[in-house]
Design a protein around this motif. Structure first.
Motif, PDB file in Angstrom:
ATOM      1  N   TRP A 165       0.869  -1.198   0.000  1.00 19.66           N
ATOM      2  CA  TRP A 165       0.000   0.000   0.000  1.00 19.66           C
ATOM      3  C   TRP A 165       0.892   1.231   0.000  1.00 19.66           C
ATOM      4  CZ3 TRP A 165      -5.026   0.895  -0.782  1.00 19.66           C
ATOM      5  CH2 TRP A 165      -5.502   2.178  -0.505  1.00 19.66           C
ATOM      6  N   ASP A 166       0.866   1.991  -1.090  1.00 24.91           N
ATOM      7  CA  ASP A 166       1.783   3.135  -1.136  1.00 24.91           C
ATOM      8  C   ASP A 166       1.070   4.429  -0.770  1.00 24.91           C
ATOM      9  OD1 ASP A 166       0.228   3.461  -3.331  1.00 24.91           O
ATOM     10  OD2 ASP A 166       1.843   4.022  -4.692  1.00 24.91           O
ATOM     11  N   GLY A 167       0.433   4.421   0.395  1.00 21.50           N
ATOM     12  CA  GLY A 167      -0.215   5.632   0.905  1.00 21.50           C
ATOM     13  C   GLY A 167      -0.199   5.558   2.420  1.00 21.50           C
ATOM     14  N   PRO A 168      -0.835   6.524   3.082  1.00 22.30           N
ATOM     15  CA  PRO A 168      -0.865   6.493   4.548  1.00 22.30           C
ATOM     16  C   PRO A 168      -1.613   5.253   5.065  1.00 22.30           C
ATOM     17  CG  PRO A 168      -1.638   8.610   3.693  1.00 22.30           C
ATOM     18  CD  PRO A 168      -1.499   7.702   2.518  1.00 22.30           C
ATOM     19  N   ILE A 169      -1.141   4.738   6.194  1.00 20.45           N
ATOM     20  CA  ILE A 169      -1.800   3.604   6.865  1.00 20.45           C
ATOM     21  C   ILE A 169      -2.201   4.054   8.275  1.00 20.45           C
ATOM     22  CG2 ILE A 169      -1.502   1.258   7.760  1.00 20.45           C
ATOM     23  CD1 ILE A 169       0.438   0.708   5.482  1.00 20.45           C
ATOM     24  N   VAL A 170      -3.454   3.751   8.633  1.00 18.10           N
ATOM     25  CA  VAL A 170      -3.994   4.141   9.936  1.00 18.10           C
ATOM     26  C   VAL A 170      -4.514   2.875  10.622  1.00 18.10           C
ATOM     27  CG1 VAL A 170      -5.763   5.521  11.103  1.00 18.10           C
ATOM     28  CG2 VAL A 170      -4.689   6.411   9.010  1.00 18.10           C
ATOM     29  N   LEU A 171      -4.081   2.635  11.855  1.00 10.63           N
ATOM     30  CA  LEU A 171      -4.526   1.431  12.574  1.00 10.63           C
ATOM     31  C   LEU A 171      -5.710   1.794  13.473  1.00 10.63           C
ATOM     32  CD1 LEU A 171      -1.081  -0.239  13.402  1.00 10.63           C
ATOM     33  CD2 LEU A 171      -2.547  -0.525  11.384  1.00 10.63           C
ATOM     34  N   LYS A 172      -6.823   1.092  13.282  1.00 12.85           N
ATOM     35  CA  LYS A 172      -8.078   1.440  13.971  1.00 12.85           C
ATOM     36  C   LYS A 172      -8.358   0.459  15.107  1.00 12.85           C
ATOM     37  CE  LYS A 172     -13.023   2.245  12.981  1.00 12.85           C
ATOM     38  NZ  LYS A 172     -13.788   1.097  13.465  1.00 12.85           N
ATOM     39  N   GLY A 173      -8.644   1.041  16.289  1.00 13.71           N
ATOM     40  CA  GLY A 173      -8.981   0.203  17.431  1.00 13.71           C
ATOM     41  C   GLY A 173      -7.918   0.246  18.513  1.00 13.71           C
ATOM     42  N   ILE A 174      -7.143   1.325  18.543  1.00 14.81           N
ATOM     43  CA  ILE A 174      -6.085   1.462  19.549  1.00 14.81           C
ATOM     44  C   ILE A 174      -6.707   2.018  20.840  1.00 14.81           C
ATOM     45  CG2 ILE A 174      -3.916   2.649  20.122  1.00 14.81           C
ATOM     46  CD1 ILE A 174      -3.676   0.487  17.895  1.00 14.81           C
ATOM     47  N   GLN A 175      -6.384   1.381  21.956  1.00  8.46           N
ATOM     48  CA  GLN A 175      -6.990   1.762  23.240  1.00  8.46           C
ATOM     49  C   GLN A 175      -5.989   1.838  24.388  1.00  8.46           C
ATOM     50  OE1 GLN A 175     -10.996   2.006  24.193  1.00  8.46           O
ATOM     51  NE2 GLN A 175      -9.974   3.267  22.665  1.00  8.46           N
ATOM     52  N   THR A 176      -4.692   1.660  24.086  1.00 10.88           N
ATOM     53  CA  THR A 176      -3.714   1.790  25.173  1.00 10.88           C
ATOM     54  C   THR A 176      -2.515   2.607  24.688  1.00 10.88           C
ATOM     55  OG1 THR A 176      -2.377  -0.149  24.625  1.00 10.88           O
ATOM     56  CG2 THR A 176      -4.281  -0.528  26.069  1.00 10.88           C
ATOM     57  N   VAL A 177      -1.834   3.219  25.641  1.00 14.08           N
ATOM     58  CA  VAL A 177      -0.631   3.998  25.330  1.00 14.08           C
ATOM     59  C   VAL A 177       0.445   3.069  24.756  1.00 14.08           C
ATOM     60  CG1 VAL A 177       1.254   5.303  26.395  1.00 14.08           C
ATOM     61  CG2 VAL A 177      -1.126   5.843  26.969  1.00 14.08           C
ATOM     62  N   ALA A 178       0.574   1.886  25.335  1.00 11.57           N
ATOM     63  CA  ALA A 178       1.624   0.958  24.871  1.00 11.57           C
ATOM     64  C   ALA A 178       1.404   0.610  23.396  1.00 11.57           C
ATOM     65  CB  ALA A 178       1.613  -0.304  25.719  1.00 11.57           C
ATOM     66  N   ASP A 179       0.179   0.317  23.019  1.00 11.10           N
ATOM     67  CA  ASP A 179      -0.087  -0.014  21.609  1.00 11.10           C
ATOM     68  C   ASP A 179       0.131   1.201  20.705  1.00 11.10           C
ATOM     69  OD1 ASP A 179      -0.588  -2.636  22.116  1.00 11.10           O
ATOM     70  OD2 ASP A 179      -2.772  -2.512  21.915  1.00 11.10           O
TER      71      ASP A 179
ATOM     72  N   GLY B 139      -1.008   6.918  11.238  1.00 10.71           N
ATOM     73  CA  GLY B 139      -2.059   7.364  12.148  1.00 10.71           C
ATOM     74  C   GLY B 139      -2.700   6.215  12.896  1.00 10.71           C
ATOM     75  N   ILE B 140      -3.550   6.585  13.870  1.00  8.38           N
ATOM     76  CA  ILE B 140      -4.324   5.581  14.608  1.00  8.38           C
ATOM     77  C   ILE B 140      -5.746   6.105  14.796  1.00  8.38           C
ATOM     78  CG2 ILE B 140      -2.373   4.582  15.870  1.00  8.38           C
ATOM     79  CD1 ILE B 140      -3.093   6.297  18.272  1.00  8.38           C
ATOM     80  N   VAL B 141      -6.680   5.184  14.979  1.00  7.98           N
ATOM     81  CA  VAL B 141      -8.009   5.579  15.442  1.00  7.98           C
ATOM     82  C   VAL B 141      -8.142   5.083  16.875  1.00  7.98           C
ATOM     83  CG1 VAL B 141     -10.486   5.588  15.030  1.00  7.98           C
ATOM     84  CG2 VAL B 141      -8.925   5.204  13.107  1.00  7.98           C
ATOM     85  N   VAL B 142      -8.233   6.018  17.797  1.00  7.11           N
ATOM     86  CA  VAL B 142      -8.543   5.660  19.180  1.00  7.11           C
ATOM     87  C   VAL B 142     -10.035   5.332  19.185  1.00  7.11           C
ATOM     88  CG1 VAL B 142      -8.608   6.479  21.565  1.00  7.11           C
ATOM     89  CG2 VAL B 142      -6.741   7.185  20.043  1.00  7.11           C
ATOM     90  N   SER B 143     -10.332   4.058  19.342  1.00  2.00           N
ATOM     91  CA  SER B 143     -11.715   3.591  19.132  1.00  2.00           C
ATOM     92  C   SER B 143     -11.945   2.320  19.921  1.00  2.00           C
ATOM     93  CB  SER B 143     -11.906   3.289  17.626  1.00  2.00           C
ATOM     94  OG  SER B 143     -13.081   2.528  17.403  1.00  2.00           O
ATOM     95  N   ASN B 144     -13.163   2.172  20.477  1.00  2.00           N
ATOM     96  CA  ASN B 144     -13.532   0.846  21.006  1.00  2.00           C
ATOM     97  C   ASN B 144     -14.650   0.239  20.158  1.00  2.00           C
ATOM     98  OD1 ASN B 144     -15.906   2.059  21.870  1.00  2.00           O
ATOM     99  ND2 ASN B 144     -15.301   2.154  24.025  1.00  2.00           N
ATOM    100  N   HIS B 145     -14.654   0.626  18.879  1.00  3.69           N
ATOM    101  CA  HIS B 145     -15.609   0.073  17.906  1.00  3.69           C
ATOM    102  C   HIS B 145     -17.050   0.413  18.318  1.00  3.69           C
ATOM    103  CE1 HIS B 145     -15.399  -2.787  14.401  1.00  3.69           C
ATOM    104  NE2 HIS B 145     -16.694  -2.812  14.600  1.00  3.69           N
ATOM    105  N   GLY B 146     -17.210   1.604  18.875  1.00  2.81           N
ATOM    106  CA  GLY B 146     -18.553   2.011  19.306  1.00  2.81           C
ATOM    107  C   GLY B 146     -19.078   1.105  20.414  1.00  2.81           C
TER     108      GLY B 146
END
Ligand SMILES: Cc1cc2nc3c(=O)[nH]c(=O)nc-3n(C[C@H](O)[C@H](O)[C@H](O)COP(=O)(O)O)c2cc1C
Length: 301
Positions: free
Chosen positions: A167-181, A192-199
């Protein structure tokens, strides 16, 4: 607009209506791998002027060829950023769905499997292993596709290198909920990240997403673009999340309620209302813009 699967359940116009409204209102649209419309048709509806991003439900590594096929199609259809959802490699324990015997991917009309059924490689592989076309055994094809995208196998941090390769573009990881992750996300070099608990739909009793946001922003806010979702219901909620350090807020159920009640116009109405209320909230609070420097300034004196 957060990735929400199976949108034709809510309205027969589904993703097409939502992606059109997104384009009209100049809001980026994130298409789910569990879409009920092919990614090419959604791209057409979103149009040349639309900004669209693709959310991957990531097949297990023994299906890398399918992952590459999805990423290649998404790139070709103009999806510019890849969101990878980490919190749903299998579906959570959802009592009301179970009470109703409800699984959208296994419904008779196979509504959540459009990306698989329209994938040339998946179609070829199905034909090779079953000796027939998908249309001749839709139930088996739907079941196998569901097992492909919700494989029950999580990935490791090392696997991110594979995505970067394809994938030659930005990658964002969705579902991050801890500082360590969140710190791990910096280490593996995503954007990037999505701080999310999947609603709140996956881990019962999980962290409050908004509660975790400031901690994660403090730790990695200078290094990653921080998206936030789960529970945003109003323009003032958006202002709060931005003030706590999010760069961008995703909306899930509110636009789906608009889609259900009013199709494309309903989604537009929700988006207009949210952005309108955000603007009004800032005016009333005397905050000149939604930029970080204005939202985060100390107003206690
Ligand atoms: C019906 C429904 C389907 C969803 N489908 C997906 C999906 O396919 N992919 C994904 O990453 N998140 C999915 N989500 C989660 C949303 O992207 C988002 O994280 C969540 O809805 C945000 O919370 P909110 O609904 O309170 O705004 C879904 C949420 C709902 C309500």
């Amino acid at each position: 607009m957060a990735p929400v699967g199976v949108q034709r359940i809510f309205n027969p116009d589904g993703e097409v209506a939502a992606a059109k409204a997104a384009s009209t209102e100049c809001i980026p649209y994130i298409l789910s791998t569990a879409s009920s419309t092919s990614l090419e048709d959604v791209a057409t509806a979103n149009g040349d002027g639309g900004q669209r991003w693709y959310q991957l439900y990531w097949p297990a590594r023994d299906k890398d060829d399918i992952t590459i096929s999805l990423l290649t199609r998404a790139k070709k259809a103009g999806y510019t950023t890849l969101f990878v959802t980490l919190d749903t490699y299998l579906l959570g324990w959802r009592p009301s769905d179970m009470d109703n015997g409800y699984n959208p991917f296994l419904r008779a009309d196979q509504i959540g499997v459009a990306l698989g059924f329209s994938d040339p490689l998946y179609r070829k592989q199905f034909k090779q292993s079953h000796g027939k076309e998908i249309e001749e055994d839709m139930s088996a094809a739907a079941f196998e596709w569901m097992r492909t995208i919700f494989s029950g196998t999580s990935h490791s941090w090392e696997d991110i290198a594979f995505l970067k390769e394809h994938w030659d573009g930005p990658i964002v990881l969705k579902g991050i909920q801890t500082v360590a992750d969140a710190k791990k996300c910096v280490d593996v070099g995503v954007q990037g990240i999505v701080v999310s608990n999947h609603g709140g739909r996956q881990q019962d009793g999980g962290n409050s997403s908004l509660g975790m946001l400031p901690h994660i922003v403090d730790a990695v806010g200078d290094e990653l673009t921080i998206f936030f979702d789960s529970g945003v219901r109003s323009g003032s909620d958006i202002a709060k999340a931005l003030a706590l350090g999010a760069d961008c807020v995703l909306i899930g159920r509110p636009y789906i309620y608009g889609l259900t009640l009013g199709g494309e116009a309903g989604v537009s109405h929700v988006l207009k209302s949210l952005t309108g209320e955000l603007e009004l909230t800032l005016h009333i609070a005397g905050i000149p813009s939604a930029r970080k420097k204005d939202l985060n300034s100390d107003r206690s004196d």
